[in-house]
Write an enzyme that holds these catalytic residues in place. Sequence first.
Site, PDB file in Angstrom:
ATOM      1  N   GLU A 141     -42.045  10.371  22.525  1.00 14.33           N
ATOM      2  CA  GLU A 141     -42.515  10.515  23.909  1.00 14.33           C
ATOM      3  C   GLU A 141     -42.090  11.796  24.275  1.00 14.33           C
ATOM      4  O   GLU A 141     -41.113  12.307  23.823  1.00 14.33           O
ATOM      5  CB  GLU A 141     -42.061   9.545  24.798  1.00 14.33           C
ATOM      6  N   CYS A 191     -39.864  18.446  27.976  1.00 10.10           N
ATOM      7  CA  CYS A 191     -38.778  17.975  27.424  1.00 10.10           C
ATOM      8  C   CYS A 191     -39.175  17.377  26.111  1.00 10.10           C
ATOM      9  O   CYS A 191     -40.422  16.562  26.074  1.00 10.10           O
ATOM     10  CB  CYS A 191     -38.310  17.087  28.379  1.00 10.10           C
ATOM     11  N   CYS A 246     -33.586   7.160  17.744  1.00  7.28           N
ATOM     12  CA  CYS A 246     -32.315   7.859  17.536  1.00  7.28           C
ATOM     13  C   CYS A 246     -31.256   6.962  16.719  1.00  7.28           C
ATOM     14  O   CYS A 246     -31.250   6.007  17.163  1.00  7.28           O
ATOM     15  CB  CYS A 246     -31.704   8.405  18.773  1.00  7.28           C
ATOM     16  N   CYS A 267     -25.852   5.502  21.226  1.00  8.05           N
ATOM     17  CA  CYS A 267     -24.964   5.779  22.304  1.00  8.05           C
ATOM     18  C   CYS A 267     -25.252   4.444  23.277  1.00  8.05           C
ATOM     19  O   CYS A 267     -26.509   4.070  23.352  1.00  8.05           O
ATOM     20  CB  CYS A 267     -25.067   7.016  23.296  1.00  8.05           C
ATOM     21  N   CYS A 301     -27.965   4.233  26.570  1.00  7.65           N
ATOM     22  CA  CYS A 301     -29.057   5.000  26.006  1.00  7.65           C
ATOM     23  C   CYS A 301     -30.254   4.291  25.675  1.00  7.65           C
ATOM     24  O   CYS A 301     -30.060   3.753  24.748  1.00  7.65           O
ATOM     25  CB  CYS A 301     -28.800   6.309  25.249  1.00  7.65           C
ATOM     26  N   LEU A 309     -21.232  15.231  27.132  1.00  6.64           N
ATOM     27  CA  LEU A 309     -19.782  14.918  26.856  1.00  6.64           C
ATOM     28  C   LEU A 309     -19.508  13.448  27.613  1.00  6.64           C
ATOM     29  O   LEU A 309     -19.035  12.480  26.789  1.00  6.64           O
ATOM     30  CB  LEU A 309     -19.034  15.852  27.789  1.00  6.64           C
ATOM     31  N   HIS A 310     -19.922  13.237  28.795  1.00 14.23           N
ATOM     32  CA  HIS A 310     -19.778  11.730  29.422  1.00 14.23           C
ATOM     33  C   HIS A 310     -18.580  11.051  29.251  1.00 14.23           C
ATOM     34  O   HIS A 310     -18.461   9.790  29.822  1.00 14.23           O
ATOM     35  CB  HIS A 310     -20.912  10.796  28.529  1.00 14.23           C
ATOM     36  N   CYS A 331     -34.227  10.999  32.035  1.00 13.92           N
ATOM     37  CA  CYS A 331     -33.468  11.152  30.792  1.00 13.92           C
ATOM     38  C   CYS A 331     -32.851   9.869  30.303  1.00 13.92           C
ATOM     39  O   CYS A 331     -32.438   8.846  31.156  1.00 13.92           O
ATOM     40  CB  CYS A 331     -31.955  11.852  31.483  1.00 13.92           C
TER      41      CYS A 331
HETATM   42  N1  SAH Z   1     -29.593  13.328  21.863  1.00 16.94           N
HETATM   43  C1  SAH Z   1     -29.332  14.368  22.482  1.00 16.94           C
HETATM   44  C2  SAH Z   1     -30.511  14.829  23.346  1.00 16.94           C
HETATM   45  C3  SAH Z   1     -31.218  13.602  24.059  1.00 16.94           C
HETATM   46  S1  SAH Z   1     -30.619  12.903  25.416  1.00 16.94           S
HETATM   47  C4  SAH Z   1     -28.032  14.213  23.291  1.00 16.94           C
HETATM   48  O1  SAH Z   1     -27.583  13.331  23.431  1.00 16.94           O
HETATM   49  O2  SAH Z   1     -27.673  15.060  24.202  1.00 16.94           O
HETATM   50  C5  SAH Z   1     -30.624  13.823  26.827  1.00 16.94           C
HETATM   51  C6  SAH Z   1     -29.653  13.398  27.796  1.00 16.94           C
HETATM   52  O3  SAH Z   1     -29.851  12.327  28.630  1.00 16.94           O
HETATM   53  C7  SAH Z   1     -28.156  13.357  27.203  1.00 16.94           C
HETATM   54  O4  SAH Z   1     -27.191  13.918  27.904  1.00 16.94           O
HETATM   55  C8  SAH Z   1     -28.009  11.809  27.257  1.00 16.94           C
HETATM   56  O5  SAH Z   1     -26.691  11.515  27.077  1.00 16.94           O
HETATM   57  C9  SAH Z   1     -28.422  11.512  28.420  1.00 16.94           C
HETATM   58  N2  SAH Z   1     -29.017  10.248  28.850  1.00 16.94           N
HETATM   59  C10 SAH Z   1     -28.963   9.125  27.947  1.00 16.94           C
HETATM   60  N3  SAH Z   1     -29.344   7.759  28.468  1.00 16.94           N
HETATM   61  C11 SAH Z   1     -29.375   8.228  29.790  1.00 16.94           C
HETATM   62  C12 SAH Z   1     -29.739   7.352  30.928  1.00 16.94           C
HETATM   63  N4  SAH Z   1     -30.010   6.260  30.724  1.00 16.94           N
HETATM   64  N5  SAH Z   1     -29.482   7.848  32.221  1.00 16.94           N
HETATM   65  C13 SAH Z   1     -29.101   9.222  32.265  1.00 16.94           C
HETATM   66  N6  SAH Z   1     -29.181  10.155  31.226  1.00 16.94           N
HETATM   67  C14 SAH Z   1     -28.905   9.459  29.863  1.00 16.94           C
HETATM   68 FE1  SF4 Z   2     -29.266   9.557  20.840  1.00 19.34          FE
HETATM   69 FE2  SF4 Z   2     -29.242   8.789  23.121  1.00 19.34          FE
HETATM   70 FE3  SF4 Z   2     -27.079   9.544  22.034  1.00 19.34          FE
HETATM   71 FE4  SF4 Z   2     -28.560  11.611  22.649  1.00 19.34          FE
HETATM   72  S1  SF4 Z   2     -27.513   9.857  24.133  1.00 19.34           S
HETATM   73  S2  SF4 Z   2     -27.500  11.154  20.562  1.00 19.34           S
HETATM   74  S3  SF4 Z   2     -30.706  10.287  22.353  1.00 19.34           S
HETATM   75  S4  SF4 Z   2     -28.755   7.758  21.454  1.00 19.34           S
END
Ligand code: SAH
Ligand code: SF4
Length: 334
Positions: A81, A94, A101, A105, A108, A207-208, A324
């Site tokens: 997508e 984007c 992936c 995480c 996600c 970072l999160h 996102c």
């Molecule tokens: N894998 C890369 C890029 C893709 S994700 C990364 O992790 O940076 C793009 C961004 O969306 C990342 O910061 C990710 O942590 C965030 N993200 C993932 N799941 C999300 C969600 N459900 N709500 C908001 N942001 C989210």
């Molecule tokens: Fe992969 Fe989602 Fe983690 Fe980004 S945030 S590395 S897309 S699992």
Amino acid sequence: MIEEFAKKYSIEKYRIDQFNQKYYKEYLSSWDELTTWPKDLREKLKKEIAFSKLIHQESNISKNRKTEKVLFKTEKGNFVESVLMKVKGRNTVCVSCMSGCPVGCIFCATGQMGLNESLDSQQIIDQILYFGRKLRTKNEKISNIVYMGMGEPLLNLESVSYSIETILDKDRLAFGKRRATLSTSGYVQNLKTFLDKNYGVKIAISLHAPNQKLRDMLMPKVSKSNTLKDLFKVLDEYTQNSNKRITYEYVLLKGVNDSVGNAIELANLLKGRLALVNLINYNEVGCLPFKKSDNIKTFQMILLNNGINCTIRKSQGGDIKGACGQLAVDSNKC
Ligand code: SAH
Ligand code: SF4
């Protein structure tokens, strides 16, 4: 893609220039439009090279018409997508670098799919050209490209790097380097390799969490083997040498990482660093237990009061699951 074809038929440089002009700069919409090439050569191209390696499946447009999510299929049958967002008059694309992936995480949606396939550079460029062609029909252009779709760019380093070279090359897509952003969950070794290439594109770090323990919980796969200490070592060296600011993405999960204490800890972690925190309120994912935070303004205020630059990312496309972290192709897991 065209390189091999050119080699095979000993195509001269001026023909490649003609190709680049039509394909990348004028966003032609079929090989038939490559009218600067003689017909026989064009026919060979048509026979041997698919116009797009990604096959368009469907498009979804949000109610406010500001977000369009497109579903593509790869030759191997996996889904990918991509999203076009209109933000402050800008057209941001984007792109995905993988179908799914492998990082997983825990908040996600894409991460719940696991990895289906890593895309090659042409498949990444196909996503950009798709939107470029669409915008061209409305006399509009892509303003920004963000590697924030499906997948972890630094785990597909070679293809992502080559796609960035294509984006920046003045003979091809000719984007300014600060108009492209790579977002990564922070694979330290590959980050160093990428930064050493000196492309100058913007870097966003997912970072999160303000400490190792919480990050290990939210992003176990990447965090445990790529510690904050090692990550900041590479990033600090980069900012010292380049004077470029790093963006830190911080997704706010209710009751998990959004407390006043978390904000203070984050401010302390980033104090003295050339940093911008981009707060993202969580986009809820059906199959996952996390909730949106209701503390985002307070969280931002604490960072600002402690001298940390901080913006809130306006989420859009939630109604079409295009925000996102929501890209998951409605997989049966989510
Ligand atoms: N894998 C890369 C890029 C893709 S994700 C990364 O992790 O940076 C793009 C961004 O969306 C990342 O910061 C990710 O942590 C965030 N993200 C993932 N799941 C999300 C969600 N459900 N709500 C908001 N942001 C989210
Ligand atoms: Fe992969 Fe989602 Fe983690 Fe980004 S945030 S590395 S897309 S699992």
